[in-house]
Design a protein around this motif. Structure first.
Motif, mmCIF file in Angstrom:
data_model
loop_
_atom_site.group_PDB
_atom_site.id
_atom_site.type_symbol
_atom_site.label_atom_id
_atom_site.label_comp_id
_atom_site.label_asym_id
_atom_site.label_seq_id
_atom_site.Cartn_x
_atom_site.Cartn_y
_atom_site.Cartn_z
ATOM 1 N N ALA A 26 3.710 5.645 -5.256
ATOM 2 C CA ALA A 26 3.612 5.731 -6.720
ATOM 3 C C ALA A 26 2.530 6.724 -7.128
ATOM 4 C CB ALA A 26 3.326 4.346 -7.303
ATOM 5 N N LEU A 27 1.391 6.650 -6.422
ATOM 6 C CA LEU A 27 0.306 7.602 -6.724
ATOM 7 C C LEU A 27 0.730 9.027 -6.404
ATOM 8 C CD1 LEU A 27 -2.788 5.623 -5.348
ATOM 9 C CD2 LEU A 27 -2.207 6.058 -7.757
ATOM 10 N N ARG A 28 1.429 9.148 -5.250
ATOM 11 C CA ARG A 28 1.887 10.495 -4.890
ATOM 12 C C ARG A 28 2.853 11.039 -5.939
ATOM 13 N NH1 ARG A 28 6.087 12.942 -2.839
ATOM 14 N NH2 ARG A 28 7.241 10.995 -2.715
ATOM 15 N N ARG A 29 3.808 10.159 -6.355
ATOM 16 C CA ARG A 29 4.764 10.606 -7.373
ATOM 17 C C ARG A 29 4.032 10.950 -8.678
ATOM 18 N NH1 ARG A 29 7.804 6.289 -5.227
ATOM 19 N NH2 ARG A 29 7.092 4.936 -6.950
ATOM 20 N N ASP A 30 3.034 10.101 -8.993
ATOM 21 C CA ASP A 30 2.306 10.365 -10.235
ATOM 22 C C ASP A 30 1.519 11.667 -10.144
ATOM 23 O OD1 ASP A 30 1.326 9.357 -12.902
ATOM 24 O OD2 ASP A 30 -0.589 9.466 -11.830
ATOM 25 N N PHE A 90 6.330 19.999 -5.660
ATOM 26 C CA PHE A 90 6.591 20.518 -4.324
ATOM 27 C C PHE A 90 8.073 20.571 -3.986
ATOM 28 C CE2 PHE A 90 2.267 18.711 -3.921
ATOM 29 C CZ PHE A 90 1.592 19.863 -3.539
ATOM 30 N N ALA A 91 8.943 20.211 -4.937
ATOM 31 C CA ALA A 91 10.387 20.184 -4.671
ATOM 32 C C ALA A 91 11.050 21.539 -4.877
ATOM 33 C CB ALA A 91 11.055 19.143 -5.557
ATOM 34 N N ILE A 105 0.841 -1.202 0.000
ATOM 35 C CA ILE A 105 0.000 0.000 0.000
ATOM 36 C C ILE A 105 0.871 1.245 0.000
ATOM 37 C CG2 ILE A 105 -1.632 1.325 1.384
ATOM 38 C CD1 ILE A 105 -2.830 -1.347 2.288
ATOM 39 N N ALA A 106 1.945 1.199 0.816
ATOM 40 C CA ALA A 106 2.841 2.353 0.857
ATOM 41 C C ALA A 106 3.489 2.591 -0.504
ATOM 42 C CB ALA A 106 3.914 2.142 1.921
ATOM 43 N N ASP A 107 3.914 1.479 -1.149
ATOM 44 C CA ASP A 107 4.506 1.620 -2.482
ATOM 45 C C ASP A 107 3.491 2.192 -3.470
ATOM 46 O OD1 ASP A 107 6.829 0.578 -1.484
ATOM 47 O OD2 ASP A 107 6.446 -1.470 -2.215
ATOM 48 N N THR A 108 2.251 1.670 -3.359
ATOM 49 C CA THR A 108 1.196 2.182 -4.252
ATOM 50 C C THR A 108 0.927 3.654 -3.971
ATOM 51 O OG1 THR A 108 0.188 -0.023 -4.321
ATOM 52 C CG2 THR A 108 -1.181 1.843 -4.989
ATOM 53 N N ALA A 109 0.881 3.981 -2.649
ATOM 54 C CA ALA A 109 0.624 5.374 -2.282
ATOM 55 C C ALA A 109 1.754 6.279 -2.780
ATOM 56 C CB ALA A 109 0.460 5.502 -0.774
#
Length: 299
Positions: free
Chosen positions: A184-188, A240-241, A178-182
């Motif tokens: 990935a979604l966050r990065r996307d 946000f970077a 879930i963290a990886d998916t989150a």
């Protein structure tokens, strides 16, 4: 000795009877001989009885000696002082011997009685110890039963722990997924793209197109982003970077043709007010909200 004296007396009597015989005495000679034979038989019988008594006395004396020797072997037997003997002289060695033997027998009887009492006492102690031993055995059996129950409980708890460990591992794997998916979604969601170039270059690459119509001096054509954009043609960045956006030149003006608000981006300047060719977004959420593709046209 007594048998010899009896024989002497008998012979004396016979001699007297013979000396008194006369002519008329021959008639009683036969009776005298019969009487003599009878007395001789009685003496012989008495001698035999006396021999038997002497043999019994000898055997009794030997038995007493044997008893005395065996009693002397008894441990704890005191050296016995001869007792007083009634009816006999104190200097009689036989009487002193019998008294000493009697004393030893009495001592042995006392020792036996004391040992019997001690055995009874030890038996009582053994019974008490046996009762305590039974209690100890019962306690041990109870502790063993408790230990068995604890082993079963530990086994059950171990099984539960194993199940919980497996469940926790599964949850950890799911959480990681879930963290990886989150992430990935966050990065996307946070990944945005920008491109800087001239109008000619961007049109040639299909990044922008002109829309509208113009005839002579009438109408208008506007430069707008292409309807289908390829992310690989852009530079990716995290909105946000606070990553700076670099222009190719500082001596030409630039224009944002994508849907972002130009007021939310500013160009950095040197201390003397000259542009550095570096742009920074002041409000990432508002700026990147309309589109995640930023197209800057120079010149």
């Amino acid at each position: 000795m007594r048998r010899a004296l009896s024989l002497v007396a008998l012979l004396a009597c016979v001699a007297c009877d013979k000396s008194g015989l006369g002519r008329g005495g021959r008639a009683s000679a036969t009776d005298s001989i019969a009487t003599l034979n009878t007395q001789l038989a009685q003496v012989t019988q008495a001698s035999a009885q006396q021999d038997s008594l002497m043999q019994g006395f000898t055997e009794t004396t030997k038995l007493l000696d044997d008893i005395d020797q065996e009693l002397s072997k008894v441990k704890g037997l005191k050296s016995h002082v001869p007792l007083d003997v009634k009816g006999e002289g104190a200097s009689d060695p036989k009487a002193a011997y019998r008294a000493s033997l009697l004393g030893k027998v009495q001592e042995v009887t006392q020792l036996l009685r004391a040992n019997r009492n001690r055995v009874a006492e030890l038996s009582a102690r053994n019974k008490a110890q046996g009762g305590k031993l039974a209690q100890y055995e019962q306690t041990i059996a109870s502790l063993e039963a408790i230990s068995e129950r604890q082993k079963q409980e530990i086994a059950e708890l171990t099984g539960r722990v194993d199940s919980l460990t497996l469940a926790n591992s599964t949850l950890a794997s799911e959480k990681s997924a879930i963290a990886d998916t989150a992430n990935a979604l966050r990065r996307d969601l946070n990944t945005v793209y920008y491109i800087v170039g001239t109008k000619k270059d961007l049109m040639a690459r299909g990044i922008v197109v002109e829309e509208g119509s113009k005839f002579l001096f009438f109408g208008h054509k506007a430069l707008v982003p292409s309807r289908k954009l390829d992310p690989s043609a852009f530079t990716a960045m995290d909105r946000f970077a606070n990553t700076p956006i670099a222009l190719h030149t500082t001596d030409r003006a630039y224009k944002i043709v994508s849907r972002q608000n130009p007021a939310l981006i500013e160009e950095e300047k040197t201390a003397d007010g000259k542009p550095t060719g570096t742009l920074r977004v002041t409000d990432p959420v508002q700026f990147w909200g309309p589109s995640k593709y930023l197209i800057i046209v120079e010149g």
